[in-house]
Design a protein around this motif. Structure first.
Motif, PDB file in Angstrom:
ATOM      1  N   GLY A 267      68.779  12.234   0.619  1.00  0.00           N
ATOM      2  CA  GLY A 267      68.155  11.834   1.879  1.00  0.00           C
ATOM      3  C   GLY A 267      67.516  10.463   1.781  1.00  0.00           C
ATOM      4  O   GLY A 267      67.608   9.656   2.708  1.00  0.00           O
ATOM      5  N   ILE A 268      66.892  10.189   0.659  1.00  0.00           N
ATOM      6  CA  ILE A 268      66.270   8.873   0.444  1.00  0.00           C
ATOM      7  C   ILE A 268      67.351   7.799   0.413  1.00  0.00           C
ATOM      8  O   ILE A 268      67.191   6.739   1.026  1.00  0.00           O
ATOM      9  CB  ILE A 268      65.429   8.873  -0.847  1.00  0.00           C
ATOM     10  CG1 ILE A 268      64.241   9.820  -0.696  1.00  0.00           C
ATOM     11  CG2 ILE A 268      64.964   7.466  -1.184  1.00  0.00           C
ATOM     12  CD1 ILE A 268      63.521  10.127  -1.995  1.00  0.00           C
TER      13      ILE A 268
ATOM     14  N   LYS B 184      70.289   3.387   3.021  1.00  0.00           N
ATOM     15  CA  LYS B 184      71.577   2.855   3.457  1.00  0.00           C
ATOM     16  C   LYS B 184      71.591   2.577   4.957  1.00  0.00           C
ATOM     17  O   LYS B 184      72.036   1.529   5.400  1.00  0.00           O
ATOM     18  CB  LYS B 184      72.689   3.836   3.100  1.00  0.00           C
ATOM     19  CG  LYS B 184      74.070   3.369   3.482  1.00  0.00           C
ATOM     20  CD  LYS B 184      75.119   4.389   3.069  1.00  0.00           C
ATOM     21  CE  LYS B 184      76.501   3.932   3.525  1.00  0.00           C
ATOM     22  NZ  LYS B 184      77.531   4.920   3.207  1.00  0.00           N
ATOM     23  N   ARG B 185      71.072   3.523   5.747  1.00  0.00           N
ATOM     24  CA  ARG B 185      71.132   3.397   7.206  1.00  0.00           C
ATOM     25  C   ARG B 185      70.074   2.464   7.772  1.00  0.00           C
ATOM     26  O   ARG B 185      70.294   1.804   8.771  1.00  0.00           O
ATOM     27  CB  ARG B 185      70.973   4.768   7.865  1.00  0.00           C
ATOM     28  CG  ARG B 185      72.153   5.663   7.714  1.00  0.00           C
ATOM     29  CD  ARG B 185      71.858   7.002   8.364  1.00  0.00           C
ATOM     30  NE  ARG B 185      73.048   7.814   8.397  1.00  0.00           N
ATOM     31  CZ  ARG B 185      73.542   8.354   9.503  1.00  0.00           C
ATOM     32  NH1 ARG B 185      72.940   8.168  10.659  1.00  0.00           N
ATOM     33  NH2 ARG B 185      74.620   9.083   9.447  1.00  0.00           N
TER      34      ARG B 185
ATOM     35  N   MET C 165      70.105  13.348 -10.619  1.00  0.00           N
ATOM     36  CA  MET C 165      69.651  13.029  -9.283  1.00  0.00           C
ATOM     37  C   MET C 165      69.114  14.305  -8.634  1.00  0.00           C
ATOM     38  O   MET C 165      69.736  15.350  -8.701  1.00  0.00           O
ATOM     39  CB  MET C 165      70.815  12.469  -8.451  1.00  0.00           C
ATOM     40  CG  MET C 165      70.446  12.257  -6.996  1.00  0.00           C
ATOM     41  SD  MET C 165      71.806  11.855  -5.882  1.00  0.00           S
ATOM     42  CE  MET C 165      72.518  10.452  -6.640  1.00  0.00           C
ATOM     43  N   TYR C 166      67.943  14.189  -8.042  1.00  0.00           N
ATOM     44  CA  TYR C 166      67.382  15.305  -7.301  1.00  0.00           C
ATOM     45  C   TYR C 166      68.072  15.409  -5.949  1.00  0.00           C
ATOM     46  O   TYR C 166      68.567  14.426  -5.399  1.00  0.00           O
ATOM     47  CB  TYR C 166      65.879  15.106  -7.071  1.00  0.00           C
ATOM     48  CG  TYR C 166      65.061  15.224  -8.327  1.00  0.00           C
ATOM     49  CD1 TYR C 166      64.793  16.467  -8.873  1.00  0.00           C
ATOM     50  CD2 TYR C 166      64.564  14.095  -8.963  1.00  0.00           C
ATOM     51  CE1 TYR C 166      64.043  16.583 -10.029  1.00  0.00           C
ATOM     52  CE2 TYR C 166      63.811  14.200 -10.122  1.00  0.00           C
ATOM     53  CZ  TYR C 166      63.546  15.448 -10.644  1.00  0.00           C
ATOM     54  OH  TYR C 166      62.810  15.563 -11.782  1.00  0.00           O
ATOM     55  N   PHE C 167      68.096  16.614  -5.396  1.00  0.00           N
ATOM     56  CA  PHE C 167      68.695  16.824  -4.080  1.00  0.00           C
ATOM     57  C   PHE C 167      68.051  15.920  -3.037  1.00  0.00           C
ATOM     58  O   PHE C 167      68.737  15.355  -2.192  1.00  0.00           O
ATOM     59  CB  PHE C 167      68.562  18.301  -3.676  1.00  0.00           C
ATOM     60  CG  PHE C 167      69.100  18.592  -2.312  1.00  0.00           C
ATOM     61  CD1 PHE C 167      70.479  18.631  -2.103  1.00  0.00           C
ATOM     62  CD2 PHE C 167      68.253  18.817  -1.249  1.00  0.00           C
ATOM     63  CE1 PHE C 167      70.990  18.902  -0.839  1.00  0.00           C
ATOM     64  CE2 PHE C 167      68.763  19.078   0.015  1.00  0.00           C
ATOM     65  CZ  PHE C 167      70.124  19.121   0.223  1.00  0.00           C
TER      66      PHE C 167
END
Length: 58
Positions: free
Chosen positions: A7-8, A13-14, A1-3
């Motif tokens: 954020g994505i 999720k939000r 998984m990229y950092f």
């Protein structure tokens, strides 16, 4: 998984259930670049990529 995936994933999720227009997204991108001018080039490239997704030449 990229950092950046974190954020994505948080975005999904939000706000994953929200309906937004591309005009809304464009305005948020403009606002982001105004607050963070060092990201102008990557945001411009991302916006251009999104705009041209249906181009057969790419």
């Amino acid at each position: 998984m990229y950092f950046t995936d974190r954020g994505i994933e948080e975005l999904e999720k939000r706000r994953g259930e929200e309906d937004v227009t591309l005009a809304f997204v464009a305005e948020r991108l403009r606002e982001f670049v105004d607050l963070n001018p060092e990201f102008e080039t990557p945001i411009e490239r991302f916006a251009t990529w999104l705009a041209r997704l249906d181009d057969e030449d790419d």
